[in-house]
Design an enzyme around this catalytic site. Structure first.
Site, PDB file in Angstrom:
ATOM      1  N   TYR A   1      63.107  94.808  27.947  1.00 12.96           N
ATOM      2  CA  TYR A   1      62.105  93.717  28.356  1.00 12.96           C
ATOM      3  C   TYR A   1      62.649  93.127  26.698  1.00 12.96           C
ATOM      4  CZ  TYR A   1      59.310  94.883  31.882  1.00 12.96           C
ATOM      5  OH  TYR A   1      58.571  94.827  33.116  1.00 12.96           O
TER       6      TYR A   1
ATOM      7  N   HIS B   1      62.486  89.042  35.480  1.00 16.32           N
ATOM      8  CA  HIS B   1      61.057  87.610  34.902  1.00 16.32           C
ATOM      9  C   HIS B   1      61.596  87.677  33.518  1.00 16.32           C
ATOM     10  CE1 HIS B   1      59.022  91.485  34.769  1.00 16.32           C
ATOM     11  NE2 HIS B   1      58.604  90.535  34.360  1.00 16.32           N
TER      12      HIS B   1
ATOM     13  N   HIS C   1      53.497  89.731  42.329  1.00 12.13           N
ATOM     14  CA  HIS C   1      54.992  90.633  41.617  1.00 12.13           C
ATOM     15  C   HIS C   1      54.069  92.093  41.837  1.00 12.13           C
ATOM     16  CE1 HIS C   1      57.126  91.575  39.025  1.00 12.13           C
ATOM     17  NE2 HIS C   1      56.484  92.566  38.235  1.00 12.13           N
TER      18      HIS C   1
END
Lengths: 621, 621
Positions: free
Chosen positions: B234, B267, B416
């Site tokens: 991330y 994403h 999701h």
């Protein structure tokens, strides 16, 4: 006997003006239609004898249904005979005999014209026209005392509003219309005189073997028993075959019920006693009486079994049930299960079973084997369940030990539960794979326990597994329903009839008690010991004190799906085959049978937005 | 551009003799048939512009699908364009993109004639003619570089061999036939060049609002990030709006992906930081880095969210997402989830999101709310499950506190999960009754996470409950899959887009940890303490040591169905609404939504036992 209905006929018309008007108002169009209808079918009209099956629908004999089955075309022809002419009639099928969500045919009048339609009722009992018309009206006929309708329907219609006709119990529903309705949509079943009748529509068409010339009969009947005023009584009566009675084959038997006691006699069995004892005391009394001699526990070899709803039972031509002769006891025990929930007093009964037997022995001895669950409280159903499943196993280890290498052939089956049973199925598995349904009833009713001939004989070989599952509905219960003999306890049994006979009489299971105790321990610990499901209590008491939240329900289901079982692989209920039968692993099933996708007939049904107009003058026939 | 195909045309024939023969062997019957076919449809042929939707099926651009939807007739018209002429093509749909059990159209040649048929493949990939022909061929046309097929099909056919086209993801499958086949039954998909493409066929036809004249754009992009060679990263990047940037409305946004990194960027989200801090450090690095300033935990207000498969996102005309101006922070955090399972090194990326915004504020501020499960390991899926369901709740207590009396309107939704997710659904319940599906995908794929406009806006009022369930497949796992942020952990989230904006950003739940510990305790005691699921270990370790027999699986399901939950009813992920949110009861649902019975069209399909003959000269176009 039957007068064809044409527009020229005007029978006793009702006194109401609207119907009198109707009698004179037949339009030419309707008349022509009906003439065509009747003419077209007159030639192909099946004579009365072509309907081998009959059943009265209502207790007053107003409606009688006859039918025949074409297994080739997968179609049933129905003949519905109506005594007297009111303002219409409805007939159909529903899941369990309720008038809501039913698949119906409707014959009704609006006071002017009369109509026939394939219809359905919604969850409020409101009637609607079916978008797909699968019931096809073939003929409307006036009879001497009423009316006769001839119509047909495929077993499978693929219309979601239609009942799927299968091999099992069908709950037929009926209703009588006493007054005209302006439209189909104006009818609600709640306002009608309605009822239900249970029947197996798709009967096995195995031919009934002819009785040989030397057939003899013998009645094993309870001698003028005063039926106790308890809800549940198992009555035991010992009798004996004549001295020197040689070996015979029972080839047919039927129940003999004392008139008036039809609702009290729940089931009956005839057992043969063990040959190792020379004699048995002539007991006649309740099976749980303290006076009952212990020796009667050795009278457990089933000769005949009947239960509510069963008809006469014929053995296949090549088999019969052996009795009499050397090496077998002359003593028989009749067991009658009286179900007397209204505690009726003073009722006397001499019901029993009439055996048809022959001295000319057939090729094979037939036997009965009990599959399913052991009668024990360790198998229980929580309250408020709509479809709780319990499963009993006949394991490969037991069939390996007890069946001959050439296997056995099951030709008939009788499913048995007590009052909360809703479905029963027995499946044969081999090499971990489900192979065949032995018998299934998805609309099982404990009030309709027939012995059914199988459509196809099922061969079972050593190493095969037989899995019997029962589905229960305990919505009206406040406490758990445990397994046991009482009518308020539950059973899950399939009595299979087979040949050649083996020593195996009982192949049943129950969850291992040690694992059930682990469950109760978990219930205790999860609920912070607030409830007592302690091991010192009886299993029934332990179940009674379980707080039935979703977790404890789900855990019980999980336990029954997972825990090892104790097997009863027995010669008689008292004598087991040798071996370790406790803590047996559950049979591993790697592939299950799928529900067959119904083969939807294309282009058969008629799509129509209007009912068929028929010409009938309603009135008291 | 498109030349009509008639029997007179003979294109480049293949060198093989059989095809050369074919070119000269068109029978008169076939020719007449095709002329009629083309003539009959020529007038009603929809021009190219009538197909608003397009998608390439294969990566080489051989097959391109266009389609339009008639919601009135419940029919889709497909146009399939094939580049080059081989010996045939297949196209269809299947549950998850597999070539087995697929619903197909087949166009093939036997080297002589050519055929079109509605077909299906069995579980071995073997092709069969469909008994009910629901795909209707309208036109076959030669194009400059190949072939164009026009055909139509109803959404619902009620043929069990047909795919049911619904609102959700559809897995399209295709195949190219390189050689003639003597019959349909001779074809097995395993021998063909095949592939799949995911698409939402039944798109919402809400009109795209026009961009106002004063629309401006801004790109929030990661500045030349060296993508780490870990499976999951991330990436956090902080940027800021220009000084004095006034309040604007974002009215559209889209992803900007660095070319070549399409498979690595899983994403992205743009968050606005909390207004209470004057400034935020300009961090640029992995979000889990020890160097990441704690203050970045206050950058959690979602401005835009994109995930793999999503297209540009338009807000409804009356709403936009507010950003800039007084009372809001100028600082933005971009979070990019890189998924790098092959541990590619040295790849640089500047992906991000392009915002389209306007200074002319719209009537309502739009917001995004996260429904579903908290990212916590207490929610776990056992290994080897084919369809394990986890459910997250947004309770009445939370909506009561956080929603305005006039409610909110949900207009879009993005489902999701991570890699094991197979289905997602959010249902609205009111007064204990399920009322409406907010969004559902029964063929959900984590590789195709679009933001979808809802066909119907859903209003949610205080006291309503939103229930989000995800179904997972862990057949290829050896250990439990726990909830969490990692790509190998799982999520169950529905990002709902709504207006007017409220403070509620997160309405999610997870099982109460104390109850989960009771579960581990039960696992221990049932398994005689053979395994260590002791409380001192982490929850993930506890799940790892559970022996996954059927009992422990079932008990976990039962726990999730029963145990109280901990609610996250949060303004931002760090700030909860006031109140007690631990040990909350599960919402009680007394009536659930039923799957709608498909309304079967009668008389539409053609029952045919032979394929349609079409006249095509196969060969390299």
């Amino acid at each position: 006997m039957q007068a064809h209905l044409t527009h020229q006929h005007c029978w006793n018309s009702l006194p109401s003006p609207s119907v009198r008007e109707a009698a004179s108002m037949y339009s030419t169009a309707v008349a022509i239609f009906l003439v065509i209808l009747v003419a077209a079918l007159q030639s192909s009209e099946p004579p009365e004898s072509l309907f081998p099956y009959h059943i009265p629908l209502d207790p007053d004999g107003i409606l009688e249904l006859s039918w025949n089955i074409s297994y080739v075309q997968k179609i049933i022809h129905f003949q519905l005979q109506v005594q007297g002419l009111r303002a219409g009639v409805l007939f159909g099928m529903s899941d369990r005999g309720e008038m809501e969500n039913a698949d119906l045919i409707m014959l009704w009048t609006d006071g002017n014209r009369s109509y026939f339609a394939d219809a359905w009722s919604d969850q409020k009992g409101q009637i609607h026209l079916d978008a797909q018309q699968d019931y096809q009206l073939l003929q409307v006929q006036r009879t001497s005392d009423g009316l006769s309708l001839l119509f047909k329907r495929p077993f499978v219609t693929c219309d979601p509003k239609d009942y799927l006709i299968e091999d099992d119990t069908v709950h037929l529903v009926y209703g009588i219309l006493e007054e005209p309705f302006q439209s189909l949509e104006a009818i609600n079943t709640s306002g009608l005189h309605t009822g239900l009748q249970r029947v197996q529509l798709l009967k096995s068409e195995v031919p009934t073997p002819a009785m040989p010339a030397d057939v003899q009969t013998m009645e094993i009947r309870a001698p003028d028993v005063l039926i106790p005023d308890n809800e549940t009584t198992y009555w035991c009566y010992v009798t004996e075959l004549p001295p020197g009675f040689s070996r015979h084959h029972i080839i047919m038997y039927e129940a003999v019920i004392t008139e008036g006691n039809e609702a009290l006699v729940h089931h009956m069995e005839v057992f043969q006693c063990a040959a190792k004892f020379k004699s048995f005391p002539h007991f006649n009394g309740p099976c749980d009486s303290k006076m009952k001699p212990d020796r009667l526990n050795y009278c457990r070899h089933v000769l005949a079994a009947w239960a509510l709803g069963a008809k006469a039972f014929y053995y296949p031509e090549e088999a019969g049930v052996a009795f009499g002769g050397l090496g077998s006891s002359r003593y028989l025990r009749l067991e009658v299960h009286y179900h007397n929930p209204r505690n009726i007093q003073g009722r006397r009964d001499s019901s029993g079973i009439r055996l048809y037997y022959t001295a000319t022995l057939r090729q094979f001895n037939a036997g009965i084997m009990e599959l399913g669950l052991v009668y024990t409280p360790v198998m229980a159903i929580p309250p408020q369940e709509t479809a709780f499943v319990l499963t009993g196993y006949c394991t490969d280890k037991c069939t390996m030990l007890a069946l001959p290498p050439s296997g056995i052939r099951i030709f008939a089956s009788q499913l048995h539960t007590h009052l909360t049973g809703r479905k029963v199925i027995t499946v044969l598995a081999r090499d971990g794979q489900e192979r065949k349904v032995v018998n299934r009833d998805n609309h099982y009713s404990p009030h309709f326990q027939e012995i059914r001939m199988l459509k196809e004989v099922v061969s079972v070989f050593p190493g095969d597994v037989l899995i019997t599952s029962c589905t229960y509905n305990t919505e009206d219960k406040k406490l758990a329903t445990v397994g046991g003999f009482g009518i308020l306890e539950e059973m899950c049994v399939n009595y299979v009839h087979y040949y050649p006979q083996t020593e195996l009489e009982l192949c049943k299971s129950a969850v291992n008690d040690g694992y059930l105790q682990k469950y109760f321990h978990q219930v205790n610990s999860f609920n912070n010991e607030e409830v007592c499901t302690c091991p010192q209590a009886s299993v029934t008491e332990q179940f009674t004190s379980v707080p039935w939240n979703s977790y404890n329900r789900d855990m019980l289901k999980a336990l029954y799906r997972f825990a090892p079982i104790s097997m009863h692989c027995n010669k008689t209920s008292a004598v087991r085959f040798q071996g370790e039968w406790n803590l047996q692993p559950l049979p591993e099933i790697t592939s299950t049978l799928k529900d067959p996708t119904p083969n939807c007939p294309t282009g058969r049904a008629v799509s129509r937005t209007n009912p068929t107009t028929v010409s009938i003058s309603w009135g008291r026939g």
